[in-house]
Structure formats: C-alpha cells, structure tokens
Design a protein around this motif. Structure first.
Motif, PDB file in Angstrom:
ATOM      1  N   THR A   1     -48.102  13.870 -25.533  1.00  0.00           N
ATOM      2  CA  THR A   1     -49.277  13.795 -26.396  1.00  0.00           C
ATOM      3  C   THR A   1     -49.987  12.463 -26.203  1.00  0.00           C
ATOM      4  OG1 THR A   1     -48.051  15.094 -28.032  1.00  0.00           O
ATOM      5  CG2 THR A   1     -50.109  14.083 -28.761  1.00  0.00           C
ATOM      6  N   PRO A   2     -51.065  12.417 -25.425  1.00  0.00           N
ATOM      7  CA  PRO A   2     -51.749  11.149 -25.168  1.00  0.00           C
ATOM      8  C   PRO A   2     -52.653  10.729 -26.317  1.00  0.00           C
ATOM      9  CG  PRO A   2     -52.870  12.909 -24.022  1.00  0.00           C
ATOM     10  CD  PRO A   2     -51.685  13.531 -24.696  1.00  0.00           C
ATOM     11  N   TYR A   3     -52.046  10.407 -27.479  1.00  0.00           N
ATOM     12  CA  TYR A   3     -52.817  10.013 -28.644  1.00  0.00           C
ATOM     13  C   TYR A   3     -52.796   8.501 -28.818  1.00  0.00           C
ATOM     14  CZ  TYR A   3     -52.920  14.879 -30.210  1.00  0.00           C
ATOM     15  OH  TYR A   3     -53.124  16.224 -30.307  1.00  0.00           O
ATOM     16  N   THR A   4     -53.914   7.961 -29.288  1.00  0.00           N
ATOM     17  CA  THR A   4     -53.963   6.565 -29.710  1.00  0.00           C
ATOM     18  C   THR A   4     -53.893   6.546 -31.237  1.00  0.00           C
ATOM     19  OG1 THR A   4     -55.296   5.907 -27.818  1.00  0.00           O
ATOM     20  CG2 THR A   4     -55.326   4.448 -29.727  1.00  0.00           C
ATOM     21  N   PRO A   5     -53.000   5.771 -31.830  1.00  0.00           N
ATOM     22  CA  PRO A   5     -52.841   5.775 -33.289  1.00  0.00           C
ATOM     23  C   PRO A   5     -54.153   5.498 -34.013  1.00  0.00           C
ATOM     24  CG  PRO A   5     -51.073   4.546 -32.267  1.00  0.00           C
ATOM     25  CD  PRO A   5     -52.057   4.860 -31.179  1.00  0.00           C
ATOM     26  N   THR A   6     -54.371   6.204 -35.107  1.00  0.00           N
ATOM     27  CA  THR A   6     -55.585   6.035 -35.900  1.00  0.00           C
ATOM     28  C   THR A   6     -55.589   4.679 -36.587  1.00  0.00           C
ATOM     29  OG1 THR A   6     -55.626   8.414 -36.305  1.00  0.00           O
ATOM     30  CG2 THR A   6     -56.963   7.042 -37.756  1.00  0.00           C
ATOM     31  N   GLY A   7     -56.759   4.044 -36.596  1.00  0.00           N
ATOM     32  CA  GLY A   7     -56.910   2.779 -37.303  1.00  0.00           C
ATOM     33  C   GLY A   7     -56.475   1.566 -36.508  1.00  0.00           C
ATOM     34  N   PHE A   8     -56.179   1.733 -35.219  1.00  0.00           N
ATOM     35  CA  PHE A   8     -55.696   0.593 -34.443  1.00  0.00           C
ATOM     36  C   PHE A   8     -56.816  -0.391 -34.118  1.00  0.00           C
ATOM     37  CE2 PHE A   8     -54.041  -1.556 -30.618  1.00  0.00           C
ATOM     38  CZ  PHE A   8     -52.794  -1.888 -31.063  1.00  0.00           C
ATOM     39  N   ALA A   9     -58.061   0.104 -34.058  1.00  0.00           N
ATOM     40  CA  ALA A   9     -59.159  -0.754 -33.610  1.00  0.00           C
ATOM     41  C   ALA A   9     -59.571  -1.768 -34.668  1.00  0.00           C
ATOM     42  CB  ALA A   9     -60.363   0.101 -33.220  1.00  0.00           C
ATOM     43  N   ALA A  10     -59.417  -1.437 -35.951  1.00  0.00           N
ATOM     44  CA  ALA A  10     -59.926  -2.337 -36.991  1.00  0.00           C
ATOM     45  C   ALA A  10     -59.238  -3.701 -36.999  1.00  0.00           C
ATOM     46  CB  ALA A  10     -59.806  -1.665 -38.350  1.00  0.00           C
ATOM     47  N   PRO A  11     -57.902  -3.778 -37.052  1.00  0.00           N
ATOM     48  CA  PRO A  11     -57.282  -5.109 -36.986  1.00  0.00           C
ATOM     49  C   PRO A  11     -57.535  -5.805 -35.653  1.00  0.00           C
ATOM     50  CG  PRO A  11     -55.768  -3.505 -37.876  1.00  0.00           C
ATOM     51  CD  PRO A  11     -56.920  -2.746 -37.306  1.00  0.00           C
ATOM     52  N   LEU A  12     -57.624  -5.006 -34.569  1.00  0.00           N
ATOM     53  CA  LEU A  12     -57.897  -5.625 -33.275  1.00  0.00           C
ATOM     54  C   LEU A  12     -59.252  -6.305 -33.279  1.00  0.00           C
ATOM     55  CD1 LEU A  12     -56.628  -3.292 -30.425  1.00  0.00           C
ATOM     56  CD2 LEU A  12     -55.996  -5.637 -30.887  1.00  0.00           C
ATOM     57  N   ALA A  13     -60.237  -5.670 -33.903  1.00  0.00           N
ATOM     58  CA  ALA A  13     -61.562  -6.277 -33.959  1.00  0.00           C
ATOM     59  C   ALA A  13     -61.537  -7.596 -34.710  1.00  0.00           C
ATOM     60  CB  ALA A  13     -62.532  -5.303 -34.624  1.00  0.00           C
ATOM     61  N   THR A  14     -60.630  -7.714 -35.662  1.00  0.00           N
ATOM     62  CA  THR A  14     -60.522  -8.959 -36.417  1.00  0.00           C
ATOM     63  C   THR A  14     -60.096 -10.114 -35.527  1.00  0.00           C
ATOM     64  OG1 THR A  14     -59.949  -7.753 -38.425  1.00  0.00           O
ATOM     65  CG2 THR A  14     -59.381 -10.084 -38.360  1.00  0.00           C
ATOM     66  N   PHE A  15     -59.163  -9.832 -34.608  1.00  0.00           N
ATOM     67  CA  PHE A  15     -58.607 -10.904 -33.782  1.00  0.00           C
ATOM     68  C   PHE A  15     -59.276 -11.018 -32.416  1.00  0.00           C
ATOM     69  CE2 PHE A  15     -55.346 -10.161 -36.905  1.00  0.00           C
ATOM     70  CZ  PHE A  15     -54.913 -11.428 -37.199  1.00  0.00           C
ATOM     71  N   TYR A  16     -59.825  -9.906 -31.903  1.00  0.00           N
ATOM     72  CA  TYR A  16     -60.420  -9.932 -30.572  1.00  0.00           C
ATOM     73  C   TYR A  16     -61.931  -9.771 -30.602  1.00  0.00           C
ATOM     74  CZ  TYR A  16     -55.669  -9.553 -28.819  1.00  0.00           C
ATOM     75  OH  TYR A  16     -54.354  -9.779 -28.532  1.00  0.00           O
ATOM     76  N   GLY A  17     -62.506  -9.609 -31.792  1.00  0.00           N
ATOM     77  CA  GLY A  17     -63.948  -9.462 -31.889  1.00  0.00           C
ATOM     78  C   GLY A  17     -64.663 -10.809 -31.868  1.00  0.00           C
ATOM     79  N   ALA A  18     -65.962 -10.769 -32.223  1.00  0.00           N
ATOM     80  CA  ALA A  18     -66.760 -11.997 -32.232  1.00  0.00           C
ATOM     81  C   ALA A  18     -66.215 -12.967 -33.272  1.00  0.00           C
ATOM     82  CB  ALA A  18     -68.215 -11.656 -32.529  1.00  0.00           C
ATOM     83  N   LYS A  19     -66.151 -14.220 -32.905  1.00  0.00           N
ATOM     84  CA  LYS A  19     -65.591 -15.233 -33.791  1.00  0.00           C
ATOM     85  C   LYS A  19     -66.700 -16.149 -34.305  1.00  0.00           C
ATOM     86  CE  LYS A  19     -61.582 -16.889 -33.006  1.00  0.00           C
ATOM     87  NZ  LYS A  19     -60.485 -17.690 -32.462  1.00  0.00           N
ATOM     88  N   ALA A  20     -66.559 -16.555 -35.554  1.00  0.00           N
ATOM     89  CA  ALA A  20     -67.481 -17.534 -36.113  1.00  0.00           C
ATOM     90  C   ALA A  20     -67.218 -18.888 -35.465  1.00  0.00           C
ATOM     91  CB  ALA A  20     -67.300 -17.627 -37.624  1.00  0.00           C
ATOM     92  N   ALA A  21     -68.282 -19.604 -35.199  1.00  0.00           N
ATOM     93  CA  ALA A  21     -68.142 -20.889 -34.511  1.00  0.00           C
ATOM     94  C   ALA A  21     -67.264 -21.839 -35.307  1.00  0.00           C
ATOM     95  CB  ALA A  21     -69.516 -21.505 -34.295  1.00  0.00           C
TER      96      ALA A  21
END
Length: 273
Positions: free
Chosen positions: A176-196
C-alpha cells in the motif's frame, strides 16, 4: 522581675515595634510582588510557541520511525503459499456426509488472492514468486530466504532519508503506497519559509554555529573560502606574522600579509586582521 539593664523593657518594646513594622512592610511587598507576577504574562522560559514546536518535532520523529517500520517490517506472506499447500492437496478431494464434496481448494485460493495479493516478502521481492493458495512450488520459502539475504540498500536509500524526504516517500511496489495523513503540516513548520532571524513557530533567535569559521575546508560553502586567520603575535623573519587558520584544511600562505588558504594554496581568505 529585676533587670540589671536600665529601661530594658522600653528598649525591648521599641525594638519589637520596629521589627513588627518591618515585617509587615516586607509581607505587604511580597504579596504585591506575587500578585503582580501572577497577573503578568508568562516569561520567555515558558514560551508556548517553543513548546508547540518541540511537540511537532517529536511527532515528526515518531512518524519517521513508523514509516521506516512500514518499509522494513513487511506484511506476512500466506502460509498456504509458502507451505506449498497445492502440492499436498493435489489430486485429493475431501468428502463430507451424504457424499457432498467441499470446494476447499477454490475457497483457499479466493482467500489468499484477496488477503495476500502481493509478491513474496510483503511485496519486497518481485522475482521470488507470488502468494497463491494452489502453489505447488515447495522451494518458495527457500527462494524467499535467498532473496532476503541478497537484498541490499540502494544508494541513496529511502530508508536512510531525512524527514523532508520522507514527506513524499512512495513505497513503490510494496502493498500500500500511502503517505500518512497530516505529515506535511509539521514539516512545513520546520522546512517552510522562515522569519528573518527567528526560528519557525517560536520567538527566539536561530542558533548560529559559526560553521564558516569552524567547519572543515571541504564543507565550506562555494567558493569554499577559508575564514580569516587569527594572529598569534609571533613574527617570522621579523616581518611575517604567524596566524592560526580556524578551518581544518586551511593553512597560512606565510607571506608578510598572510592569508588562510586551503592545502592546495587556493581559495584564500582576505588578509588577516
């Protein structure tokens, strides 16, 4: 009561009154301070944004372990298939009362094809065979064992990926090639755009490891220029200052205005002071 010190009772009374007054003032001040502290906002040591960032980081670490387990701990194969069930039942029929035959072979095949519709090894080994209730290949278990022993991690391997890489990881031919639901939200916190000048999700400055000064020359950012040297105060030939180059792999070029260069005398820093 007889006292050998004149006016002792008056002195004691005055001092007692002074002590009581001071005590009352201190208690009053302490009460005001406590009320003020309770009414004010929580200090930076209890920053809720920082706590939230820590919880999300812990969630991602747990999710990463779950995804690794899903790829390394395979779904079990069918005992009917690995045990070459079809070989032991070939040519036999099972009879019940009144001469009715039970279609055990068809029912077993239906069960295996529905519950184990993948290749051996939980879908890991495509060349080792497929789960089948009518299997007559009694070397299936040995073939699976050999395939597992010969398996290797491709380089780079998804099993050794970072949290960012795991967010889009596809298990490919696994069941079953599933990606767990909700994985992107915490990732965006740490790997998304950062405040200067701020860490994402928390009001504190980013950590500065001074990698440009401490990292080995091979790990410096392009063009991999060495950091400025640190003068020791020692002179060679009365006019050539000695400098220490902080990056491993960087050395002084030994001139009158020394620079830190890599061992091949390239990518030199600016003049030391």
């Amino acid at each position: 009561m007889v006292s050998f010190i004149p006016n002792l009772d008056k002195i004691f009374c005055k001092k007692s009154l002074k002590s009581l007054a001071l005590t009352a003032i201190m208690l009053s001040s302490l009460g005001l301070s406590l009320n003020s502290a309770s009414a004010s906002s929580v200090g930076p040591g209890c920053d809720p944004a920082f706590m939230d960032a820590m919880k999300q980081k812990a969630w991602m670490e747990a999710q990463r372990e779950i995804m690794i387990a899903q790829t390394t701990i395979a779904k079990p194969d069918s005992v009917f298939s690995l045990g070459c069930f079809g070989h032991f039942t070939s040519g036999f029929s099972i009879g019940f009362g009144n001469g009715n035959n039970y279609n055990y072979s068809g029912l077993v095949n239906s069960y295996v094809s529905s519950a184990f519709n993948h290749t051996y090894g939980g879908g890991h080994y495509g060349g080792a065979g497929n789960n089948s209730g009518s299997n007559t290949n009694c070397t299936a278990m040995q073939n699976l064992w050999n395939a597992a022993r010969k398996a290797d991690l491709d380089q780079p391997s998804a099993l050794l990926g970072t949290l960012n890489e795991f967010s889009t990881y596809n298990r490919g031919s696994f069941p079953t090639p599933y990606t767990p639901t909700g994985f992107a939200a915490p990732l965006a916190t740490f790997y998304g755009a950062k405040a200067a000048g701020k860490s994402v999700g928390a009001n504190f400055d980013d950590m500065n490891l001074f990698a440009g000064v401490t990292a080995p020359q091979s790990q410096l950012a392009a063009p991999k220029t060495c950091a400025k040297g640190i003068a020791t105060g020692v002179l060679f030939d009365t006019d050539r200052p000695e400098i220490i180059c902080p990056n491993p792999g960087c050395v002084s070029d030994g001139t009158k205005t020394p620079k830190c260069c890599d061992y091949s005398a390239g990518n030199c820093s600016a003049t030391y002071p």
